[in-house]
Design a protein around this motif. Structure first.
Motif, mmCIF file in Angstrom:
data_model
loop_
_atom_site.group_PDB
_atom_site.id
_atom_site.type_symbol
_atom_site.label_atom_id
_atom_site.label_comp_id
_atom_site.label_asym_id
_atom_site.label_seq_id
_atom_site.Cartn_x
_atom_site.Cartn_y
_atom_site.Cartn_z
ATOM 1 N N LYS A 38 0.847 -1.189 0.000
ATOM 2 C CA LYS A 38 0.000 0.000 0.000
ATOM 3 C C LYS A 38 0.884 1.241 0.000
ATOM 4 O O LYS A 38 1.842 1.341 0.749
ATOM 5 C CB LYS A 38 -0.913 0.017 1.223
ATOM 6 C CG LYS A 38 -1.856 1.227 1.272
ATOM 7 C CD LYS A 38 -2.699 1.219 2.530
ATOM 8 C CE LYS A 38 -3.682 0.057 2.497
ATOM 9 N NZ LYS A 38 -4.623 0.129 3.663
ATOM 10 N N THR A 40 1.986 4.660 1.001
ATOM 11 C CA THR A 40 1.838 5.583 2.122
ATOM 12 C C THR A 40 2.975 6.593 2.071
ATOM 13 O O THR A 40 3.829 6.553 1.192
ATOM 14 C CB THR A 40 1.841 4.835 3.473
ATOM 15 O OG1 THR A 40 3.074 4.126 3.595
ATOM 16 C CG2 THR A 40 0.674 3.873 3.565
ATOM 17 N N THR A 41 3.002 7.496 3.056
ATOM 18 C CA THR A 41 4.085 8.481 3.156
ATOM 19 C C THR A 41 5.030 8.046 4.256
ATOM 20 O O THR A 41 4.710 8.198 5.427
ATOM 21 C CB THR A 41 3.533 9.882 3.465
ATOM 22 O OG1 THR A 41 2.579 10.232 2.450
ATOM 23 C CG2 THR A 41 4.650 10.908 3.476
ATOM 24 N N GLU A 324 -1.843 7.962 -2.147
ATOM 25 C CA GLU A 324 -1.802 7.181 -0.908
ATOM 26 C C GLU A 324 -2.934 6.172 -0.876
ATOM 27 O O GLU A 324 -4.033 6.407 -1.395
ATOM 28 C CB GLU A 324 -1.884 8.104 0.305
ATOM 29 C CG GLU A 324 -0.594 8.862 0.589
ATOM 30 C CD GLU A 324 -0.581 9.477 1.976
ATOM 31 O OE1 GLU A 324 -0.668 8.713 2.953
ATOM 32 O OE2 GLU A 324 -0.499 10.713 2.076
ATOM 33 N N ASN A 325 -2.661 5.021 -0.260
ATOM 34 C CA ASN A 325 -3.591 3.917 -0.032
ATOM 35 C C ASN A 325 -3.853 3.077 -1.286
ATOM 36 O O ASN A 325 -4.581 2.085 -1.219
ATOM 37 C CB ASN A 325 -4.921 4.416 0.543
ATOM 38 C CG ASN A 325 -4.733 5.076 1.893
ATOM 39 O OD1 ASN A 325 -3.914 4.630 2.700
ATOM 40 N ND2 ASN A 325 -5.471 6.152 2.138
ATOM 41 N N SER A 350 3.328 -2.184 3.790
ATOM 42 C CA SER A 350 3.046 -0.778 3.482
ATOM 43 C C SER A 350 4.351 -0.060 3.212
ATOM 44 O O SER A 350 5.353 -0.318 3.877
ATOM 45 C CB SER A 350 2.308 -0.093 4.641
ATOM 46 O OG SER A 350 1.030 -0.689 4.814
#
Length: 351
Positions: A38, A40-41, A324-325, A350
């Protein structure tokens, strides 16, 4: 006979073509296991690290203001000294003799000038003669003060606290005025020197917060601030940056050691903070792309992205194309086809 052979050839080609089509269809339908993640940051994107070297904050070459014969050296290389301590001294005998002679001349000239000044006030001594006495008195005073200062200058004192880095003098040797005698370094405050590329030079400024890792011990990060940022690149095309850092342990942390300079970019303007492993990227038709995994259909579809700079540890900043996601494939990207159905590995990660 020819007609029969032509017919058989055509039939064979048709069957072969049909077999290839079925094979491609089966390949497209083939279920593959892929590793997905996934988007993400990552928190580490707020920091940038650079290889750096530790340097002393201040280095000074100290010398005697007068010349003479070395009489005493009180410290050796590597010794710690306090500001104002006497480091070395010249033989004082000649200087004391000169001071006594200058003092005697000064007292005599002063006495004569004061006596004849009283006579001048009574009108018994001419002004021009008094002016000559005054000039002689002032010259004698200057010589006395110079001799007094010269005697004081036979002692070499530390201009600041630090360590004796290098010694150029030995006992009983003649020393010329201004000749370097010792080099002192201040290690209570350190400088951390490193270089950065032009892509991030404008993100750095004086006073910016930073951290320093000594000897790559990532468990301990020491606070520092940006002291200076170069306004011109060096011959290697990189810009020099210097940090200022209080030395937490002068006995263990010394100039010349290697370090990691960590700059906090959390307050700098960034287009995006999304980053993905370089293994997730593939190139098609001269474009950077990733495979987007659809969790509803279990299929992948390619999407063009805008790749930015390479970040440490095999990551690349993505300036656009993913959000994101979203789920992307991060391994085996070169063996997939558009619309292919895949099965993610049981352990999802992630970014």
């Amino acid at each position: 006979m020819r007609t029969v052979l032509l017919f058989l050839t055509i039939v064979g080609l048709v069957l072969l073509t049909a077999g290839c089509v079925d094979h491609v269809g089966e390949q497209k339908k083939e279920m593959r296991y892929v590793k997905v993640a996934k988007v993400t940051t990552p928190s580490f994107l707020d920091e940038r690290s650079f290889n750096a070297t530790i340097e002393e904050n201040h280095q000074s070459s100290v010398a005697f203001r007068v010349g003479g014969q070395m009489a005493s050296i009180y410290f050796s290389e590597g010794d710690y000294i306090e500001k104002g301590q006497v480091l070395a001294a010249l033989d004082k005998r000649d200087f004391k003799t000169r001071l006594l002679a200058a003092e005697g001349q000064y007292k005599q000239a002063k006495s004569e000038f004061e006596r004849y000044s009283q006579l001048h006030k009574q009108g018994k001594f001419p002004q021009n003669s008094l002016d000559k006495l005054e000039a002689g008195f002032l010259a004698a005073k200057s010589n006395w003060e110079s001799a007094s200062n010269a005697l004081l200058d036979t002692e070499l004192k530390a201009p600041f606290s630090g360590y004796i880095y290098q010694k150029f003098i030995d006992n009983h040797e003649p020393v010329a005025p201004g000749e370097p005698a010792l080099i002192i370094i201040d290690t209570n405050t350190l400088e951390v020197n490193f270089s950065v590329p032009e892509t991030i030079i404008n993100q750095l400024h004086e006073g910016q917060q930073a951290k320093v890792v000594i000897n790559h011990n990532t468990n301990v990060k020491y606070p520092a601030i940006v002291k200076s940022v170069a306004h011109k690149a060096g011959d290697d095309g990189l810009f020099n940056v210097r940090l200022k850092m209080p030395n937490p342990d002068p006995q263990k942390i010394k100039p010349g050691m290697t370090a990691k300079a960590i700059i906090d970019n959390s307050s700098s303007e960034q287009t995006t903070n999304i980053s993905i492993p370089t293994e997730a990227l593939f190139f098609q038709e001269k474009e950077s792309k990733v495979w987007i995994f659809n969790q509803q259909t279990n299929k992948v579809s390619s999407r063009s992205v805008i790749a930015g700079e390479i970040i440490d540890d095999g990551w690349v900043r993505i300036l656009g194309g993913v959000h994101e996601n979203e789920m992307i494939v991060i391994a085996g990207v070169h063996s997939l086809m558009e619309g292919q159905q895949v099965k993610p590995l049981s352990q999802k990660v992630s970014l």
